[in-house]
Design an enzyme around this catalytic site. Structure first.
Site, PDB file in Angstrom:
ATOM      1  N   ASP A 125      11.122   0.849   0.052  1.00  0.00           N
ATOM      2  CA  ASP A 125      10.187   1.006   1.172  1.00  0.00           C
ATOM      3  C   ASP A 125       8.767   1.278   0.653  1.00  0.00           C
ATOM      4  OD1 ASP A 125       9.560   0.885   3.826  1.00  0.00           O
ATOM      5  OD2 ASP A 125      10.358   2.841   4.379  1.00  0.00           O
ATOM      6  N   ASN A 165       0.805  -1.230   0.000  1.00  0.00           N
ATOM      7  CA  ASN A 165       0.000   0.000   0.000  1.00  0.00           C
ATOM      8  C   ASN A 165       0.835   1.276   0.000  1.00  0.00           C
ATOM      9  OD1 ASN A 165      -3.011  -0.463  -0.015  1.00  0.00           O
ATOM     10  ND2 ASN A 165      -2.357  -1.971   1.493  1.00  0.00           N
ATOM     11  N   GLU A 195      13.912   2.142  13.919  1.00  0.00           N
ATOM     12  CA  GLU A 195      13.393   3.331  13.212  1.00  0.00           C
ATOM     13  C   GLU A 195      13.229   4.504  14.175  1.00  0.00           C
ATOM     14  OE1 GLU A 195       9.953   1.512  10.960  1.00  0.00           O
ATOM     15  OE2 GLU A 195      10.585   3.065   9.551  1.00  0.00           O
ATOM     16  N   PRO A 243      -2.082  -8.306   6.035  1.00  0.00           N
ATOM     17  CA  PRO A 243      -3.437  -8.816   5.810  1.00  0.00           C
ATOM     18  C   PRO A 243      -4.406  -8.085   6.749  1.00  0.00           C
ATOM     19  CG  PRO A 243      -1.864 -10.617   6.089  1.00  0.00           C
ATOM     20  CD  PRO A 243      -1.153  -9.364   6.460  1.00  0.00           C
ATOM     21  N   LYS A 244      -5.520  -7.610   6.158  1.00  0.00           N
ATOM     22  CA  LYS A 244      -6.447  -6.767   6.935  1.00  0.00           C
ATOM     23  C   LYS A 244      -7.855  -7.312   6.929  1.00  0.00           C
ATOM     24  CE  LYS A 244      -3.748  -2.842   5.421  1.00  0.00           C
ATOM     25  NZ  LYS A 244      -2.900  -3.621   4.506  1.00  0.00           N
ATOM     26  N   GLY A 283       5.036  -1.290  10.867  1.00  0.00           N
ATOM     27  CA  GLY A 283       4.037  -0.416  11.484  1.00  0.00           C
ATOM     28  C   GLY A 283       4.721   0.658  12.305  1.00  0.00           C
ATOM     29  N   THR A 338       2.855  -7.128   2.631  1.00  0.00           N
ATOM     30  CA  THR A 338       1.615  -6.426   2.924  1.00  0.00           C
ATOM     31  C   THR A 338       0.984  -6.971   4.205  1.00  0.00           C
ATOM     32  OG1 THR A 338      -0.426  -5.534   1.986  1.00  0.00           O
ATOM     33  CG2 THR A 338       0.018  -7.873   1.539  1.00  0.00           C
TER      34      THR A 338
END
Ligand code: 6MZ
Length: 363
Positions: free
Chosen positions: A302, A18, A227, A100-101, A197, A98
């Site tokens: 990224d 995404n 990060e 999964p949602k 995330g 990705t």
């Protein structure tokens, strides 16, 4: 140099689905939702077109992107376009990750989300997509590079393998569900698990049981690490010995020592690090030290959409920022074969393809 970077075969190991959406597609989908009254298009348009974003703003943008894209049809469309875009710049092996949602309003489960991703891979038609894992013994070996050209006359070919991401907002149970789904989907080219995330959310111990289980079951693991400053977590992640790590921005002396002795490959995302200000400028980027100490590294994008970049652009950026010649850039690209999560058959085919390409490339 950027044109040349486009012509070399490349391997992309850190690309979020995404985050790699085309601006034009995102705007089109947002306009559609605006017309339905679900969102106010003019407000959203400003957010989408804004170019410099801090790490905090990037995660706000992801929430917006997910609001716009989380239905089966859009997921398939984005997958198809992302693969086409990478193939168009001579990416020959793509590990696409990705999260999964679930989206109850669209009757979407994590599994149906992933089915939509696979549909997207099947829908690509301007390039041959090799995405289903073949057992080595079953592999046909009919490489599309047999005619001595790695691109050009024949149809292009891109290997796509999938990584399922665990979002740091998720619970242990949700993370476990993702790992089980990954195991179920091995035959469709799922080769591993990513932890990503918003890095200020969630705790390592929440994800550890699922990650351990994934490792025991033979899935490869890559972790977003460092990060934001979090010394203890970075140590725990390095002790876990993942297959690769992403970013490694806020690493301290003892982290570097541990990383280097363990030889864990690092996925380097130059533009992303600069845009999100996790690294102040390229002249102090850890790429230089890792490269000169011959630590395994690979250049990655990224989020091509969110950061308006491409893998060719990242290669060009590295060449100019760190003074690397064409031969060195080619070697960097080729070396990434060693860090892919797909099996030995794919590695061999990629090796062969790079060898053929080297004969044609001007270096
Ligand atoms: C951490 C990132 C990220 O999974 O919906 N993601 N996580 N750091 C980053 N660097 C800036 N870029 C992307 O793709 C979008 C999701 O990937 C993760 C975030 O969880 C984001 O929501 P998918 O396809």
């Amino acid at each position: 140099m950027e044109e040349w970077c486009k012509t070399i075969p490349k391997i992309e190991l850190h690309a979020h689905l995404n985050g790699s959406i085309r601006d034009s597609t995102l705007l089109e989908l947002a306009r559609g939702l605006g017309e339905k009254g679900t969102i106010v298009f003019s407000d959203v348009e400003k957010v989408i077109l804004k170019n410099d974003r801090s790490l905090v703003e990037v995660f706000k943008l992801f929430d917006l992107i997910h609001l716009i894209t989380t239905d089966h049809e859009s997921v398939s469309r984005i997958t198809k376009e992302v693969v086409e875009d990478f193939a168009a710049e001579n990416v020959v092996y793509l590990e696409l990750r990705t999260t999964p949602k679930r989206n109850d309003s669209k009757a979407m489960s994590k599994e149906s989300y992933m089915q939509a991703v696979v549909e997207g891979l099947r829908a690509v038609n301007n390039v041959d997509v090799d995405f289903a894992c073949k057992l080595d013994a079953e592999a046909t070996g009919n490489s599309h590079y047999d005619n001595g050209r790695y691109s050009g006359a024949e149809r292009k070919k891109i290997y796509v393998r999938l990584l399922l991401s665990i979002d740091r907002r998720e619970s242990t149970e949700a993370a476990m569900e993702t790992v089980k789904l990954a195991l179920q989907m091995k035959h469709l080219g799922v080769v591993g698990i990513d932890l990503s995330g918003n890095p200020v959310i969630g705790e390592w111990k929440t994800f550890l049981p699922a990650l351990k289980f994934a490792k025991e079951q033979g899935l490869s693991i890559t972790l977003h690490s460092g990060e934001v400053p979090n010394a203890e977590e970075v140590h725990a992640m390095l002790d876990f010995l993942p297959g690769r790590i992403g970013h490694a921005c806020y690493f301290e002396e003892d982290h570097w020592r541990k990383l280097k002795s363990s030889k864990i490959p690092v996925e380097i995302c130059l533009t992303s690090n600069i845009r999100t200000e996790t690294i102040p400028s390229l002249d102090v980027h850890h790429f230089a030290d890792l490269y000169s100490s011959e630590h395994p590294i690979t250049l990655c994008t990224d989020d091509t959409g969110v950061f308006s970049t491409s893998l060719s652009h990242e290669y060009n950026l590295a060449a100019s920022a760190f003074g690397l010649a064409k031969k060195e850039m080619y070697r960097l690209a080729r070396n990434a074969v060693n860090f892919i999560f797909a099996g030995s058959q794919v590695k061999e085919e990629l090796e062969e393809m790079f060898a053929l390409a080297s004969k044609e490339l001007e270096m």
